[in-house]
Design a protein around this motif. Structure first.
Motif, PDB file in Angstrom:
ATOM      1  N   LEU A  93       0.865  -1.190   0.000  1.00 45.24           N
ATOM      2  CA  LEU A  93       0.000   0.000   0.000  1.00 45.24           C
ATOM      3  C   LEU A  93       0.897   1.235   0.000  1.00 45.24           C
ATOM      4  N   VAL A  94       0.761   2.061  -1.033  1.00 40.37           N
ATOM      5  CA  VAL A  94       1.529   3.313  -1.143  1.00 40.37           C
ATOM      6  C   VAL A  94       0.520   4.456  -1.243  1.00 40.37           C
ATOM      7  N   VAL A  95       0.620   5.393  -0.323  1.00 40.62           N
ATOM      8  CA  VAL A  95      -0.344   6.499  -0.250  1.00 40.62           C
ATOM      9  C   VAL A  95       0.400   7.805  -0.483  1.00 40.62           C
ATOM     10  N   MET A  96      -0.097   8.621  -1.411  1.00 43.53           N
ATOM     11  CA  MET A  96       0.514   9.939  -1.633  1.00 43.53           C
ATOM     12  C   MET A  96      -0.574  10.922  -2.059  1.00 43.53           C
ATOM     13  N   LEU A  97      -0.976  11.766  -1.137  1.00 47.34           N
ATOM     14  CA  LEU A  97      -2.082  12.690  -1.387  1.00 47.34           C
ATOM     15  C   LEU A  97      -1.607  14.123  -1.183  1.00 47.34           C
ATOM     16  N   ASN A  98      -1.820  14.929  -2.205  1.00 47.63           N
ATOM     17  CA  ASN A  98      -1.575  16.372  -2.063  1.00 47.63           C
ATOM     18  C   ASN A  98      -0.112  16.669  -1.755  1.00 47.63           C
ATOM     19  N   VAL A  99       0.784  16.096  -2.546  1.00 47.95           N
ATOM     20  CA  VAL A  99       2.216  16.260  -2.273  1.00 47.95           C
ATOM     21  C   VAL A  99       2.987  16.820  -3.473  1.00 47.95           C
ATOM     22  N   HIS A 123      -4.078  29.034  -4.907  1.00 49.74           N
ATOM     23  CA  HIS A 123      -4.022  28.263  -3.672  1.00 49.74           C
ATOM     24  C   HIS A 123      -4.170  26.773  -3.928  1.00 49.74           C
ATOM     25  N   SER A 124      -3.390  26.016  -3.189  1.00 48.78           N
ATOM     26  CA  SER A 124      -3.440  24.571  -3.282  1.00 48.78           C
ATOM     27  C   SER A 124      -4.857  24.093  -2.980  1.00 48.78           C
ATOM     28  N   GLY A 125      -5.273  23.031  -3.653  1.00 56.40           N
ATOM     29  CA  GLY A 125      -6.595  22.479  -3.382  1.00 56.40           C
ATOM     30  C   GLY A 125      -7.665  23.024  -4.296  1.00 56.40           C
ATOM     31  N   VAL A 126      -7.319  23.922  -5.190  1.00 56.36           N
ATOM     32  CA  VAL A 126      -8.308  24.472  -6.114  1.00 56.36           C
ATOM     33  C   VAL A 126      -7.850  24.159  -7.534  1.00 56.36           C
ATOM     34  N   GLY A 127      -8.820  23.879  -8.429  1.00 61.47           N
ATOM     35  CA  GLY A 127      -8.482  23.475  -9.791  1.00 61.47           C
ATOM     36  C   GLY A 127      -8.931  22.041  -9.974  1.00 61.47           C
ATOM     37  N   ASP A 128      -8.664  21.450 -11.153  1.00 57.13           N
ATOM     38  CA  ASP A 128      -9.072  20.065 -11.387  1.00 57.13           C
ATOM     39  C   ASP A 128      -8.235  19.133 -10.516  1.00 57.13           C
ATOM     40  N   GLN A 129      -8.912  18.195  -9.896  1.00 55.59           N
ATOM     41  CA  GLN A 129      -8.239  17.298  -8.960  1.00 55.59           C
ATOM     42  C   GLN A 129      -8.544  15.853  -9.319  1.00 55.59           C
ATOM     43  N   VAL A 130      -7.554  14.986  -9.178  1.00 57.25           N
ATOM     44  CA  VAL A 130      -7.779  13.570  -9.431  1.00 57.25           C
ATOM     45  C   VAL A 130      -7.647  12.786  -8.120  1.00 57.25           C
ATOM     46  N   TYR A 131      -8.596  11.882  -7.916  1.00 56.03           N
ATOM     47  CA  TYR A 131      -8.569  10.955  -6.769  1.00 56.03           C
ATOM     48  C   TYR A 131      -8.510   9.558  -7.356  1.00 56.03           C
ATOM     49  N   GLU A 169       4.615  -3.232  -4.650  1.00 54.91           N
ATOM     50  CA  GLU A 169       4.647  -4.673  -4.939  1.00 54.91           C
ATOM     51  C   GLU A 169       3.638  -5.001  -6.041  1.00 54.91           C
ATOM     52  N   PRO A 170       3.960  -5.891  -6.962  1.00 56.08           N
ATOM     53  CA  PRO A 170       2.924  -6.321  -7.916  1.00 56.08           C
ATOM     54  C   PRO A 170       1.687  -6.800  -7.157  1.00 56.08           C
ATOM     55  N   GLY A 171       0.532  -6.321  -7.562  1.00 52.95           N
ATOM     56  CA  GLY A 171      -0.710  -6.626  -6.835  1.00 52.95           C
ATOM     57  C   GLY A 171      -1.016  -5.614  -5.739  1.00 52.95           C
ATOM     58  N   GLY A 172      -0.044  -4.766  -5.402  1.00 52.03           N
ATOM     59  CA  GLY A 172      -0.236  -3.756  -4.351  1.00 52.03           C
ATOM     60  C   GLY A 172      -1.027  -2.560  -4.861  1.00 52.03           C
ATOM     61  N   LEU A 173      -1.510  -1.763  -3.907  1.00 51.88           N
ATOM     62  CA  LEU A 173      -2.361  -0.618  -4.253  1.00 51.88           C
ATOM     63  C   LEU A 173      -1.626   0.707  -4.064  1.00 51.88           C
ATOM     64  N   VAL A 174      -1.925   1.639  -4.964  1.00 57.53           N
ATOM     65  CA  VAL A 174      -1.440   3.014  -4.844  1.00 57.53           C
ATOM     66  C   VAL A 174      -2.654   3.924  -4.691  1.00 57.53           C
ATOM     67  N   VAL A 175      -2.623   4.757  -3.658  1.00 56.75           N
ATOM     68  CA  VAL A 175      -3.689   5.751  -3.454  1.00 56.75           C
ATOM     69  C   VAL A 175      -3.050   7.103  -3.744  1.00 56.75           C
ATOM     70  N   PHE A 176      -3.518   7.753  -4.795  1.00 54.47           N
ATOM     71  CA  PHE A 176      -2.858   8.974  -5.266  1.00 54.47           C
ATOM     72  C   PHE A 176      -3.890  10.059  -5.523  1.00 54.47           C
ATOM     73  N   HIS A 177      -3.654  11.217  -4.922  1.00 61.25           N
ATOM     74  CA  HIS A 177      -4.518  12.370  -5.217  1.00 61.25           C
ATOM     75  C   HIS A 177      -3.650  13.590  -5.441  1.00 61.25           C
ATOM     76  N   ASP A 178      -3.958  14.344  -6.479  1.00 67.26           N
ATOM     77  CA  ASP A 178      -3.291  15.637  -6.646  1.00 67.26           C
ATOM     78  C   ASP A 178      -4.049  16.503  -7.632  1.00 67.26           C
ATOM     79  N   ARG A 179      -3.425  17.613  -7.907  1.00 64.30           N
ATOM     80  CA  ARG A 179      -4.054  18.629  -8.744  1.00 64.30           C
ATOM     81  C   ARG A 179      -3.490  18.558 -10.156  1.00 64.30           C
ATOM     82  N   TYR A 180      -4.379  18.658 -11.136  1.00 61.73           N
ATOM     83  CA  TYR A 180      -3.959  18.712 -12.535  1.00 61.73           C
ATOM     84  C   TYR A 180      -3.706  20.168 -12.942  1.00 61.73           C
ATOM     85  N   PHE A 181      -2.600  20.391 -13.627  1.00 60.16           N
ATOM     86  CA  PHE A 181      -2.412  21.668 -14.328  1.00 60.16           C
ATOM     87  C   PHE A 181      -2.412  21.380 -15.820  1.00 60.16           C
TER      88      PHE A 181
END
Ligand SMILES: C[S@@+](CC[C@H](N)C(=O)[O-])C[C@H]1O[C@@H](n2cnc3c(N)ncnc32)[C@H](O)[C@@H]1O
Length: 272
Positions: free
Chosen positions: A167-173, A253-261, A192-204
């Motif tokens: 499990l790899v988590v990276m949100l708003n970094v 400001h961070s957190g505004v604009g198109d965002q992907v979860y 790891e193969p089969g492992g999960l990635v949780v990723f959220h950030d802003r698109y420019f």
């Protein structure tokens, strides 16, 4: 809404606009880091250190009483992490965890046996009065406790993991980092193969960055990554959860604009 004119966000997070900002932005901006059609995805380590100085100042000096960095908002956008519900992870890591972490929320729905927290400022965050792992155990909001097996005080770019993570988590970094292509490669390799990635950030969008780089400077947020680069990264994973949140208008400001979860699974057949 029309674009704002000059904006300069200082190390103290003071937002100067118009003629107050103009001479400052003309003197200091990130134009030199614009590349191809990728927005700004890489800056020098010196520019990153300036941003990290502002980030440390933000949490330690300016926001000592804050208890959250929109972590509950993220959980809401992820439908309370239903995609992870009832799962058990042997070896999890949060990258750029901040003082509060997102794993403190996510751990309410799943079990984490071994937890690593990574953030270049992690040792400074132990001095924040509301840091959720200052005792050495992460205190999830529900009362669940997750022992922190390892704290890593490094940027992802310099991290050489000894094991792979399921499990790899990276949100708003990523707006805070210095080399996003390298980070995406590292995340792929550490999962790891089969492992999960949780990723959220802003698109420019590259064109937007080109239009604004001579008018807007934000000390704490050096990177503005074009969506193609982010999409290229997440498309390597099998989609488990995807939500695109589109907001209209613009602000630096961070957190505004198109965002992907996004939650994705590294294919079990992946070999590189
Ligand atoms: C906006 S905070 C978000 C913290 C946390 N992810 C959250 O959602 O609560 C961004 C964090 O990224 C960290 N950071 C900056 N550059 C980084 C890098 N190259 N690698 C990992 N983390 C980094 C900062 O120190 C800061 O704690």
């Amino acid at each position: 809404m029309s674009d704002p004119d000059y904006t300069y966000v200082t190390r103290d997070f003071e937002v100067l606009t118009g003629e107050a900002a103009r001479p400052l932005v003309e003197k200091t901006n990130d134009r030199q880091f614009l590349v191809d059609d990728g927005g700004i995805h890489t800056v020098t380590v010196d520019r990153w250190k300036l941003a990290q100085d502002a980030e440390r100042h933000h949490w330690i000096d300016l926001r000592p009483h804050v208890t959250d960095d929109r972590n509950m908002d993220h959980a809401f956008m992820y439908d309370r992490y239903g995609a992870l519900s009832e799962k058990t992870f042997e070896n999890a890591i949060e990258l750029g965890c901040g003082p509060f972490t997102n794993i403190a929320v996510l751990a309410q729905v799943c079990q984490i046996k071994r937890l690593t927290l990574l953030d270049p400022l992690i040792e400074d965050y132990l001095g924040h009065q509301n840091c959720l792992f200052r005792t050495g155990t992460l205190q999830a909001n529900s009362g669940i406790m997750v022992p922190v097996a390892e704290r890593v005080a490094l940027p992802v770019e310099q991290f050489e993991p000894k094991a792979r993570y399921d499990l790899v988590v990276m949100l708003n970094v990523i707006e805070h980092c210095y080399n996003v292509p390298l980070i995406f490669r590292k995340i792929w390799e550490m999962t790891e193969p089969g492992g999960l990635v949780v990723f959220h950030d802003r698109y420019f969008d590259h064109e937007q960055v080109v239009r604004e780089v001579d008018r807007i400077y934000d000390a704490a947020h050096p990177l503005k990554v074009d969506r193609k680069l982010i999409d290229g990264f997440i498309q390597r994973f099998e989609e488990v959860f995807f939500r695109l949140v589109t907001t209209h208008g613009y602000t630096v400001h961070s957190g505004v604009g198109d965002q992907v979860y996004f939650v994705g699974r590294k294919p079990v057949t992946a070999w590189e």
